[in-house]
Design a protein around this motif. Sequence first.
Motif, PDB file in Angstrom:
ATOM      1  N   LEU A 234      18.219  50.270  23.433  1.00 20.38           N
ATOM      2  CA  LEU A 234      18.914  49.112  24.005  1.00 20.38           C
ATOM      3  C   LEU A 234      20.426  49.272  23.910  1.00 20.38           C
ATOM      4  O   LEU A 234      21.164  49.020  24.860  1.00 20.38           O
ATOM      5  N   LEU A 235      20.891  49.755  22.752  1.00 24.40           N
ATOM      6  CA  LEU A 235      22.320  49.859  22.520  1.00 24.40           C
ATOM      7  C   LEU A 235      22.937  50.867  23.479  1.00 24.40           C
ATOM      8  O   LEU A 235      23.967  50.590  24.129  1.00 24.40           O
ATOM      9  N   ASP A 236      22.299  51.999  23.617  1.00 27.37           N
ATOM     10  CA  ASP A 236      22.778  53.063  24.498  1.00 27.37           C
ATOM     11  C   ASP A 236      22.885  52.547  25.929  1.00 27.37           C
ATOM     12  O   ASP A 236      23.876  52.720  26.621  1.00 27.37           O
ATOM     13  N   TRP A 237      21.851  51.803  26.293  1.00 27.47           N
ATOM     14  CA  TRP A 237      21.765  51.292  27.644  1.00 27.47           C
ATOM     15  C   TRP A 237      22.865  50.240  27.898  1.00 27.47           C
ATOM     16  O   TRP A 237      23.532  50.251  28.931  1.00 27.47           O
ATOM     17  N   LEU A 238      23.071  49.388  26.897  1.00 23.93           N
ATOM     18  CA  LEU A 238      24.130  48.377  27.021  1.00 23.93           C
ATOM     19  C   LEU A 238      25.495  49.049  27.146  1.00 23.93           C
ATOM     20  O   LEU A 238      26.334  48.622  27.948  1.00 23.93           O
ATOM     21  N   LYS A 239      25.693  50.090  26.348  1.00 23.95           N
ATOM     22  CA  LYS A 239      26.957  50.811  26.382  1.00 23.95           C
ATOM     23  C   LYS A 239      27.234  51.341  27.785  1.00 23.95           C
ATOM     24  O   LYS A 239      28.365  51.301  28.269  1.00 23.95           O
TER      25      LYS A 239
ATOM     26  N   LEU B 262      32.846  54.518  25.055  1.00 20.43           N
ATOM     27  CA  LEU B 262      31.854  54.170  26.081  1.00 20.43           C
ATOM     28  C   LEU B 262      31.587  55.390  26.967  1.00 20.43           C
ATOM     29  O   LEU B 262      32.518  56.107  27.317  1.00 20.43           O
ATOM     30  N   PRO B 263      30.322  55.584  27.318  1.00 22.01           N
ATOM     31  CA  PRO B 263      30.000  56.703  28.224  1.00 22.01           C
ATOM     32  C   PRO B 263      30.550  56.427  29.619  1.00 22.01           C
ATOM     33  O   PRO B 263      30.615  55.280  30.047  1.00 22.01           O
TER      34      PRO B 263
END
Lengths: 324, 540
Positions: A175-180, A165-166
């Motif tokens: 979307l995935l990046d943002w959710l992460k 996770l960042p």
Amino acid sequence: MGRFIVTRLSETIATLLLGNILCFTFLRLLPGDPAVAMYGEQFLRLSEADQQRITENLGLHEPIYSQYMKWLGSVLHGDFGHSYRTGEQVSTIIARAVGPTILLMLAATLLILVISISLGILSGLKRHSAIDHAITLGSFVFMSIPTFWFAIMLMLVFSVHLGILPSSGIGKGGLLDWLKHLVMPATVLALSHIGYYIRILRNHLALTINKDFIWAMRVRGLSTAAILWRHLLPNVSVPFLSYVGMSFTLTLGGSVVIESIFSWPGLGRLTLDSAIGHDYPVIMAALLLTLSTVVFGSFLIDLVCAWIDPRVRKSILHKEVTSR
Amino acid sequence: MKDPILSVENLSVRAEADPQNHLLEHINFQINEGKIVTVIGESGSGKSLTSKALLDLLPKGIRLSTGSVHFKGNNVYTMKSSEKRQLLGTQIGFVFQDTFGSFDPMRTIGQHFTELFSAHTTLSKQEAKKRSIQLLEQMLLPQPDRIYSSYPEELSGGMRQRVQLALALSLEPALLIADEPTTALDPHIQAEMLHLMKEWRNRTGGSILLITHDLGVVAEMADEVIVMKDGHIVESSQVDQLFSAPAHPHTMSLLYHYHQLLEGGQQSELRGLNRPLLTVKQTSQTYSKRHLFRKEEVEAVKQASLTIHKNEIFGLIGASGSGKSTLSRLLLHLEKPIAGEINWYGDTPVRKGIQWVHQDPIASFDPRWTVEQIIGEGADYWNQNPQEKHSKIAEAVSLVGLDDKFLPLFPYELSGGMRQRVALARALLLDPELLILDEPFASLDLSSQSRMLGLLQHINETRGTAILFISHDIRAAIAMCNRIAVMAAGELIETGTAEDVLHSTMIETKRLVSSILTTIPRDRKSDYERERERDYAYHT
């Protein structure tokens, strides 16, 4: 009803005004000079006439009440002024920060509601069982851990060691990046408040389940599910919802710390940065927005409670006054 | 003979935490079709627990140890849960004592009905509504449509109780179980409720199991009587036999106390009432209630005038909402009247001389205080030294017939009767000249009522304390008071002796008097029996 809305609305406006005046005054009492914050050490090396010119340009030489009146006047015209630090329109800055905060709050609230409602019902129905004790213990642990420590620990595990996770920011699309990016801040924010919600739900459920009318429903041969969904939960929902309305403030306040730790570009971090930089127009606008959200939010919750509970509705409609 | 509707065989119930201690033991009885069976006993005798055990709905932590309950030949305890729900919903109706707590406060009366119909019948919504309104009509409720769409809190206690009855009878059950259905109600509403239940029985041939502590209710209703004490059935017989030839000493004691209360001597007017203690002249009190757009004035007390003399026991009688409590607040100077004056020895009242006993003693105690602290609190405000305070407390405690060993206990450890005595001791600590008792018997069963009554008369005689007795219970007032004032709709409509009130021509008074339940003929018993009863009663 009409009268209720009128009184509540005027109360709301009075609260907003009073809150604003307090914020404005206390901001000016902060040590340090916005001009110094803008120009840095340079400012002190300027001639006295230049210093005075800058202060007058910012309007800081006037008495505090006339500064406030001017600010209020332009706010009522929809003008929040310009940032001292960047010169950008305050409304643009705020608009940029509102989105991420709403996202964070929505995610956290959703988590809180889903987890606390399911665990609260479970532990309320199975009071004094092993599972109830486990839930109680867990919620106390999360209630007492300091948020920043918990956030750092999560970062350590998921960002540093596992690297899945960042650790900061909101991501660059997708979307995935943002959710992460959203997972950790939302979890920390939710878990640090969830214990209170679970306790409230558990205790009210335990109180209601022992009421005679629940017994009466069983005697009338209604199924357990029907009693739970049609009688127990609606009766518990009113105190629960009013708590949600009240504790919204806490969650919003908690987001300041969390946004800073995770470098989440939201309102909380903006307020903190602006406070350090003595950026009065930005702080005032951010505070006004937060204040209105809280005040209107609780107004809304009151209306929802009145809609659910006939007793609240009645006390709103007919205010009983005994006098002599 | 037909099979009984309900038969209970050797039922025993115990608490899980304490398996040795049986809460109910060897309960055996039957209810036949069309019969009214009453269960009578003092509070704590296991009456209500029995009714719960019949339905396999025992509270948590309490369970059946032996025995069985058969309803129309089927064992309730071995049924599948869906069968049991069907049985509970359609075959058995249940009415509770608490009229408020037994409704979901967030649902309308109509929703309670529709829910019941949709769970157990195939009626459509319209049909269910029609049927519900019909049922409400049968219960003689005014404006059944309005009640159908009301919330429980908008109805009075008597209305709610009739709605409960309508709900219990809505699916035409074979058995109605009523747990103290009339205890919390005004006497004339109580009589109406009983009449409705009896009428239902006569119309449909259903059976009724009626739980009560009031022998008056038993005499009015019962075919058969079961007497319970400490979780056992001590006597079970036909109603006539019970009243004419009680077999068990406990039954005799119940009967004795009942008679004591009923006809413990009508009091006559005291002679030489010439020392007025408290005078109330033309006093009125008004409250205003604000609705959406209009303001409504409620005249709680209208132009009331009365005088209470030294040594006198004065009764203030009226239905709920007649203004009795407001008047008592005015007497205590807790509120200022809008008109008129209230004098104490012709002057403004001193609190110390007047003491008040609340109708619900537990509500008037600090739950974290011991009995000693509660009783002694008054002395703290009048700066008495510890020695003196201690002897005062001891005196007050012995006066109300309590033991010293109660002093370190907390209120929740006491029974209802004990609590009422503690409240009385607290009031007596400061040697008041006037005691105001607001419904002092409301939370007591009949035997405790009778003992309390004797105690109050004793205090009145030995100490000369005047007593203002406020109640809706005309039975107790007649047994106790020298003079009685009747209050209706905020007005004092008449004042007189018990004799005057019993033969009054005023409509309101007549209504109160007519609500006294059938009295049990006492003369049928021999003097010998009566003496035996009295002996037993004194020794328990």
